[in-house]
Each structure stands twice: as structure tokens, then as C-alpha cells.
Design a protein around this motif. Structure first.
Motif, mmCIF file in Angstrom:
data_model
loop_
_atom_site.group_PDB
_atom_site.id
_atom_site.type_symbol
_atom_site.label_atom_id
_atom_site.label_comp_id
_atom_site.label_asym_id
_atom_site.label_seq_id
_atom_site.Cartn_x
_atom_site.Cartn_y
_atom_site.Cartn_z
ATOM 1 N N ASP A 102 0.872 -1.176 0.000
ATOM 2 C CA ASP A 102 0.000 0.000 0.000
ATOM 3 C C ASP A 102 0.907 1.224 0.000
ATOM 4 O OD1 ASP A 102 -2.862 1.177 0.559
ATOM 5 O OD2 ASP A 102 -1.499 2.207 1.932
ATOM 6 N N PHE A 103 0.698 2.116 -0.963
ATOM 7 C CA PHE A 103 1.544 3.309 -0.996
ATOM 8 C C PHE A 103 0.764 4.528 -1.452
ATOM 9 C CE2 PHE A 103 2.026 1.338 -5.137
ATOM 10 C CZ PHE A 103 2.118 2.369 -6.044
ATOM 11 N N GLN A 104 1.147 5.669 -0.867
ATOM 12 C CA GLN A 104 0.572 6.964 -1.211
ATOM 13 C C GLN A 104 1.668 7.818 -1.831
ATOM 14 O OE1 GLN A 104 0.245 5.979 2.337
ATOM 15 N NE2 GLN A 104 -1.406 4.712 1.552
ATOM 16 N N ARG A 105 1.396 8.332 -3.017
ATOM 17 C CA ARG A 105 2.369 9.174 -3.721
ATOM 18 C C ARG A 105 1.694 10.484 -4.081
ATOM 19 N NH1 ARG A 105 7.259 9.112 -6.271
ATOM 20 N NH2 ARG A 105 7.469 10.102 -8.307
ATOM 21 N N ASP A 106 2.218 11.584 -3.540
ATOM 22 C CA ASP A 106 1.641 12.908 -3.749
ATOM 23 C C ASP A 106 2.594 13.724 -4.621
ATOM 24 O OD1 ASP A 106 -0.249 12.000 -1.962
ATOM 25 O OD2 ASP A 106 0.692 12.969 -0.241
ATOM 26 N N ILE A 107 2.054 14.317 -5.675
ATOM 27 C CA ILE A 107 2.858 15.066 -6.635
ATOM 28 C C ILE A 107 2.228 16.432 -6.861
ATOM 29 C CG2 ILE A 107 3.776 15.130 -8.996
ATOM 30 C CD1 ILE A 107 3.666 12.119 -9.045
ATOM 31 N N LYS A 108 3.041 17.476 -6.847
ATOM 32 C CA LYS A 108 2.586 18.823 -7.181
ATOM 33 C C LYS A 108 3.619 19.459 -8.108
ATOM 34 C CE LYS A 108 -0.113 19.996 -3.038
ATOM 35 N NZ LYS A 108 0.029 18.689 -2.365
ATOM 36 N N LEU A 109 3.134 20.099 -9.164
ATOM 37 C CA LEU A 109 3.978 20.841 -10.085
ATOM 38 C C LEU A 109 3.342 22.208 -10.271
ATOM 39 C CD1 LEU A 109 3.637 17.676 -11.243
ATOM 40 C CD2 LEU A 109 5.479 18.458 -12.716
ATOM 41 N N LEU A 110 3.991 23.254 -9.743
ATOM 42 C CA LEU A 110 3.410 24.589 -9.718
ATOM 43 C C LEU A 110 4.313 25.564 -10.469
ATOM 44 C CD1 LEU A 110 2.450 24.757 -5.927
ATOM 45 C CD2 LEU A 110 1.124 23.777 -7.812
ATOM 46 N N ASP A 155 -3.035 13.541 -5.268
ATOM 47 C CA ASP A 155 -2.708 12.548 -4.251
ATOM 48 C C ASP A 155 -3.110 11.184 -4.794
ATOM 49 O OD1 ASP A 155 -1.937 14.642 -2.702
ATOM 50 O OD2 ASP A 155 -3.659 14.581 -1.349
ATOM 51 N N ASN A 156 -2.149 10.275 -4.835
ATOM 52 C CA ASN A 156 -2.384 8.950 -5.389
ATOM 53 C C ASN A 156 -2.323 7.911 -4.283
ATOM 54 O OD1 ASN A 156 -2.138 9.460 -8.541
ATOM 55 N ND2 ASN A 156 -0.513 10.638 -7.537
ATOM 56 N N ASP A 157 -3.401 7.146 -4.145
ATOM 57 C CA ASP A 157 -3.492 6.087 -3.141
ATOM 58 C C ASP A 157 -3.598 4.760 -3.886
ATOM 59 O OD1 ASP A 157 -3.803 4.508 -0.961
ATOM 60 O OD2 ASP A 157 -5.596 5.483 -0.181
ATOM 61 N N ASN A 158 -2.599 3.891 -3.692
ATOM 62 C CA ASN A 158 -2.512 2.662 -4.483
ATOM 63 C C ASN A 158 -2.348 1.452 -3.573
ATOM 64 O OD1 ASN A 158 -2.190 4.305 -6.990
ATOM 65 N ND2 ASN A 158 -0.240 4.800 -6.027
ATOM 66 N N THR A 159 -3.043 0.389 -3.918
ATOM 67 C CA THR A 159 -2.928 -0.887 -3.215
ATOM 68 C C THR A 159 -2.745 -1.985 -4.250
ATOM 69 O OG1 THR A 159 -4.354 -0.115 -1.419
ATOM 70 C CG2 THR A 159 -4.001 -2.484 -1.602
ATOM 71 N N ALA A 160 -1.790 -2.865 -4.007
ATOM 72 C CA ALA A 160 -1.544 -3.963 -4.942
ATOM 73 C C ALA A 160 -1.247 -5.235 -4.150
ATOM 74 C CB ALA A 160 -0.375 -3.642 -5.864
ATOM 75 N N TYR A 161 -1.626 -6.357 -4.722
ATOM 76 C CA TYR A 161 -1.300 -7.638 -4.117
ATOM 77 C C TYR A 161 -1.047 -8.664 -5.208
ATOM 78 C CZ TYR A 161 -6.289 -8.549 -4.981
ATOM 79 O OH TYR A 161 -7.520 -8.684 -5.568
ATOM 80 N N ALA A 162 -0.376 -9.744 -4.827
ATOM 81 C CA ALA A 162 -0.001 -10.752 -5.814
ATOM 82 C C ALA A 162 0.171 -12.105 -5.140
ATOM 83 C CB ALA A 162 1.299 -10.360 -6.508
ATOM 84 N N VAL A 163 -0.029 -13.153 -5.918
ATOM 85 C CA VAL A 163 0.333 -14.513 -5.529
ATOM 86 C C VAL A 163 1.233 -15.053 -6.629
ATOM 87 C CG1 VAL A 163 -1.686 -14.971 -4.114
ATOM 88 C CG2 VAL A 163 -1.801 -15.372 -6.574
ATOM 89 N N PHE A 164 2.213 -15.873 -6.253
ATOM 90 C CA PHE A 164 3.178 -16.316 -7.239
ATOM 91 C C PHE A 164 3.710 -17.696 -6.878
ATOM 92 C CE2 PHE A 164 5.370 -13.764 -4.048
ATOM 93 C CZ PHE A 164 6.424 -14.575 -3.671
ATOM 94 N N GLY A 165 4.289 -18.337 -7.890
ATOM 95 C CA GLY A 165 4.915 -19.635 -7.688
ATOM 96 C C GLY A 165 5.835 -19.959 -8.842
ATOM 97 N N GLN A 166 6.832 -20.770 -8.561
ATOM 98 C CA GLN A 166 7.735 -21.242 -9.604
ATOM 99 C C GLN A 166 8.199 -22.637 -9.263
ATOM 100 O OE1 GLN A 166 11.759 -19.397 -9.576
ATOM 101 N NE2 GLN A 166 10.896 -17.939 -8.117
ATOM 102 N N ILE A 167 8.551 -23.379 -10.308
ATOM 103 C CA ILE A 167 8.951 -24.761 -10.145
ATOM 104 C C ILE A 167 10.077 -25.064 -11.115
ATOM 105 C CG2 ILE A 167 7.234 -25.600 -11.801
ATOM 106 C CD1 ILE A 167 6.885 -28.064 -9.977
#
Length: 538
Positions: A401-409, A439-451
Motif C-alpha cells: 500500500d503506498f501513497q504518492r503525492d505530486i505537485k507541479l506549480l 494525491d495517489n493512493d494505491n494498493t496492490a497484491y499478488a500470488v506467485f509460484g515457480q517450479i
């Protein structure tokens, strides 16, 4: 959302000489030294020699890092084919391009950045001093099946030196005459208790600068950076280890120190040479770039006897702002004012290349101010089977979960002193002219596997699969109703992808490896500043 697919059939042959340079696996072949075997961990999240990894990997060990004088990411990227590094407006605004997969400005990178096994999602944290580093690995090609979101171009792994039972310490100092740069640093490492080991690393750089601003009669690019990192290893038992890390860094530097040649004025169309980089710095606004970053992480590994269970929890916080002369001096719009030493007549303005851009000495300036702040918290857990068996596997899950805030003035400084420090513009201030941000509020999740399965002692078949899903929300924080950007406007989007990877590797001898690989990666989409299209059209 962007996908990238690669299909490679590679031959890795014996190296022609016993070199101490980085071992690498590339499209032309995977090279290893005859004198030592370089072990990498990032290619498939388990330890293996660079010769055995069925991926394009370049590894820099500690000895190579010292001999090559690798102090910053630009140094090792310069030694890596098909990878480029660019620092643009400020220290946090860097771009890394891997095999033609580019990183547009104000976006996340096209690679996974991993430090001591923990993924760092903030692109502004990549460009910093590298001190007390054990190894750097650069993996080229989509590897989303292992590292997920943004690993569309590859991955860069940095491993710091691990504390142990032996006490050791180093102090270093240096001076560079050309930039008048002082650099001091070092580390101390050793046992704290019978099962607890610590390491403390410090680096400080203070540089006056390389380029002189002839209007302000001072250096254009002063730079100061301090990095402090601590690491603790707690051997809880013979089978359980806890790895705790904390890092802090600060930057006081420069931004927007361009020698710009704009294409929209008469002088450009009548002979300004854009390849001429000898033009002097003449801007009269002193720029600034401040960055403060902090990160803390904890990793636990448990050897269960039937495999290794590992997990990490990490939190990072980075705040950065910068200001400087605007992209276009207001003189370009006819606001020259009475002619004078710093305010030439329009004819002289367009005829003199030193005045012909937005970063000039004219007394009426545009200014710009930017902020890029991010906080992120991430968690990963995975189970890895033993390496000494015919069938090997890894399964796991990841969340961030991450919040990224950007301003360009942008705004106007107004008539006044010719030499001054750039103002910090604010929305609604008298000198605020416009801009964008969110203001950017982002949530990401993942499941993974390798063999991986050894069909024969020389022939291995491996496969990996990962599913990523990301939810993004954007709230406009810079109002500009005239272009359809009201304050508080909200946008949302979801992105997801399944990323497979299949490899077939054949090793007829210890010095020859042949493999074919198919893999996919993706980078989730994002949001342009609200109203940006209307602003460009208008």
C-alpha cells in the motif's frame, strides 16, 4: 497498462580469460570467471551461479565495485550493456531504461528495485550513494513472474554487507579538486552478543559544484548528501534468523539548472545550435532540491527441515521538493519591461543566445516548484523448497500500500532583485500561476509460484507464474477549473495481469550453458494530471 513479452534462445560458453570483471549472462552468452564462481540470488529467488541462471544477469561483486569506483547507480549502469541511466531535473528524478523499455517522467520505473531482498517501490529512492555494498545484480528482460508489477524490463538487486561475528571497521576520506568535493565515510561491524551482530555505515558528500553561473557568480550545482544505514542480524536459533535494517538519507542540492533553447521563438528558427553545450549558465534564480528519506524493514527466515519459510515487512517514507527558474522567462511573452542591463530590448533578447530561453538573467522571471512525496508499506511471505532435490519450488504472496503525492506549480517572481532564491510557490498565493498535481493512493497484491525440475542431470525445465492486481485512486489537489481540473476531482482504476515464464536449460559441461526462455511482464497504468490534455490543446 503495458505488457512486454520476450523470447530468447541463448548460448553461454566458456569465458576466454580469467577476469576479475563482473560475471554476466547476456544475449551473446553467459560469462563466468575461471578463478571464482559468482553466486546470484535474484534470477530465480534462490542461490545459483550466474553460469546456471537461464536469464541475462550481470553481477558486480564487492571487489569489482571497489576496483571500478562504483559510488552511485549511474556508475554500474554505465558498465551494463542495454541499460541506460539519466538524471534530469533533480537527484530524485532519474530514469532507467532497460532493453528499450523506457521510464517516462513522474512514473514508476520499468524494473523491480530490491535491497537486501526487500522491494523498494519509490523511483525517487534509487539514485543515492552506494556504500558498503556486497553485490549488485542487474537482470535484463521481463521478470514479472518473480517480481511482479513494474518488472517489465528486469530487476536491479543491491545487497549490503552483512554483519557477522568478526569485528571490523573502515574509515575513508577523499577530496576531488575539480568539483571541490569532500567525501567521508566508513563502517563498523561486529558482535553485540553471542547471537546478535550489528553493522553501522555512514557516508557524507559535500560538493561545491562544477559549473559557474556568470550572473550570480557562484556555482550552479552544489550538492550535499548524507547516508546512514544500520543492520542487525539476530540468530534466534540454528534454524531461525531475523534481519533488521534501517536507513536514513538527506540531500541538499540543485534543480532545473538548464541551458534551455526553446523552439518557439525566432532565434531558434534562425540558427541556434542545439548541439552547442558551451552556453554559460545565466539564470538569476538560485535553485534548490531537498530530499529526506527513511526506511525500515524486518526479514525472518526459518529452516523448517522441509524448506525455508521467509517473510518481510517494510516501510519507507520519502519527501522531496525542489524549486528553480521557470520553464519560460516571462520576457518571452512580451513582459520585458523597460530596457536595461538585465532587461534587454526585444530585438536584443531574440538575437543573443545567452538570453534566448527561460533560464536567463532577465529581471522578470517565471518560477517553478515541485513536490514528490511517497509513503509505502509492503509485506511478503514465501516458502522455498530445498535446493538439493530434483524437484524445486517456491510459492508466496505479496501486498503493498503506498501513497504518492505530486505537485507541479508555476508562477511569477515579479520585478525585483536579479539574484535571489527561488520562492516556494503555494496554490492560491498571489504569485501562483497554475500547475497540476494529485494525491495517489494505491494498493496492490499478488500470488506467485515457480517450479524447476531436473529432467536429467544436464537438462532442467522451469516455469513460473504470478498474478498481480492493483487498485489506484487519484484526487486532484491543484485546482484549475478553466481546463477542467476542479479541486477534489477523483479518478479510480484497476489493473491486473497474469505473468508466465518458461525456461529450458541444457548444461553439457560446467563451462557451457544453452537455454531458451519465454517470459512476460507488465506495468500498471496511471493518471495524467487532470486537465493536462486541455492545457496542451489550448
Amino acid at each position: 497498462m503495458k505488457r512486454h513479452v520476450t523470447l530468447a534462445a541463448l548460448l553461454a560458453g566458456a569465458s576466454l580469460a580469467a577476469l576479475s570483471a563482473p560475471a554476466m549472462a547476456q544475449d551473446a552468452g553467459a560469462e563466468a570467471t575461471r578463478t571464482q564462481t559468482v553466486i546470484v540470488t535474484g534470477a530465480r529467488q534462490r542461490a545459483e551461479s550466474v553460469q546456471d541462471a537461464p536469464l541475462a544477469v550481470q553481477a558486480f561483486d564487492a571487489a569489482t565495485i571497489e576496483r571500478a569506483g562504483i559510488n552511485r547507480p549511474a556508475d554500474f549502469v554505465a558498465l551494463t550493456p542495454n541499460v541506460t541511466f539519466i538524471q534530469t531535473t533533480n537527484v530524485g528524478e532519474s530514469q532507467v531504461h532497460i532493453r528499450g523499455v523506457i521510464q517516462p517522467r513522474d512514473t514508476e520505473p520499468p524494473f523491480a528495485y530490491i535491497v537486501d531482498g526487500v522491494q523498494i517501490p519509490n523511483p525517487s529512492a534509487f539514485n543515492q550513494e552506494l556504500t558498503d555494498i556486497q553485490q549488485i545484480e542487474v537482470i535484463k528482460g521481463p521478470i514479472g513472474s518473480i517480481y511482479g508489477r513494474n518488472a517489465i524490463g528486469g530487476a536491479i538487486l543491491v545487497s549490503t554487507k552483512k554483519p557477522g561475528p568478526t569485528f571490523e571497521g573502515v574509515a575513508m576520506a577523499g577530496y576531488e579538486f575539480e568539483g571541490e568535493e569532500w567525501k567521508v565515510g566508513g563502517y563498523v561491524s561486529g558482535p553485540i552478543a553471542s547471537n546478535l551482530f550489528g553493522r553501522l555505515t555512514l557516508s557524507h558528500t559535500d560538493r561545491k559544484g562544477y559549473f559557474t553561473n556568470i550572473t550570480r557568480n557562484t556555482e550552479e550545482d552544489p550538492f550535499t548528501e548524507t547516508v546512514i544505514r544500520g543492520r542487525l542480524i539476530w540468530e534466534v536459533s540454528e534454524t531461525v534468523e531475523v534481519d533488521l535494517s534501517a536507513n536514513w538519507g538527506t540531500v541538499d542540492g540543485y534543480a532545473f539548472n538548464f541551458n534551455n533553447q526553446l523552439s518557439g521563438t525566432p532565434g531558434f528558427r534562425t540558427g541556434v545550435n542545439t548541439g552547442d553545450v558551451s552556453l554559460p549558465f545565466v539564470g538569476n534564480l538560485e535553485s534548490f532540491n531537498n530530499q529526506d528519506r527513511f526506511g525500515i524493514s524486518g526479514r525472518m527466515t526459518w529452516d523448517t527441515g522441509v524448506g525455508t519459510l521467509s517473510a518481510f515487512l517494510a516501510h519507507n517514507d520519502l519527501e522531496e521538493n525542489m524549486g528553480g527558474e521557470g520553464a519560460a522567462d516571462l520576457a518571452l511573452f512580451g513582459l520585458l519591461g523597460p530596457p536595461g542591463p538585465l532587461v534587454p530590448a526585444a530585438g536584443a533578447f531574440f538575437g543573443d543566445p545567452t538570453l534566448f530561453e527561460g533560464y536567463g538573467p532577465t529581471d522578470r522571471d517565471g518560477a517553478q516548484y515541485q513536490e514528490r512525496n511517497q509513503k509505502d508499506t509492503s509485506f511478503e511471505i514465501r516458502f522455498t523448497s530445498p535446493e538439493d532435490q530434483q524437484l524445486r519450488y517456491i510459492v508466496g504472496a505479496y501486498w503493498i500500500d503506498f501513497q504518492r503525492d505530486i505537485k507541479l506549480l508555476t508562477g511569477e517572481v515579479g520585478l525585483g532583485r536579479a539574484i535571489r532564491r527561488s520562492p516556494v510557490l503555494r496554490v492560491g498565493a498571489p504569485n501562483f500561476g497554475g500547475g497540476s498535481g494529485g494525491d495517489n493512493d494505491n494498493t496492490a497484491y499478488a500470488v506467485f509460484g515457480q517450479i524447476a525440475y531436473d529432467i536429467t542431470p544436464q537438462l532442467e525445465l522451469s516455469a513460473a507464474l504470478r498474478y498481480d492486481k492493483e487498485e489506484r485512486d487519484n484526487i486532484n489537489t491543484v485546482p484549475n477549473p478553466g481546463i477542467g481540473a476542479p479541486l477534489g476531482a477523483r479518478r479510480s482504476a484497476e489493473f491486473s495481469a497474469t505473468q508466465p515464464r518458461v525456461s529450458l536449460r541444457y548444461k553439457p559441461s560446467d563451462e557451457v550453458t544453452v537455454y531458451a526462455t519465454y517470459g512476460e511482464g507488465f506495468r500498471s497504468g496511471g493518471f495524467n494530471p487532470l486537465g493536462s490534455r486541455a492545457l496542451i490543446v489550448n
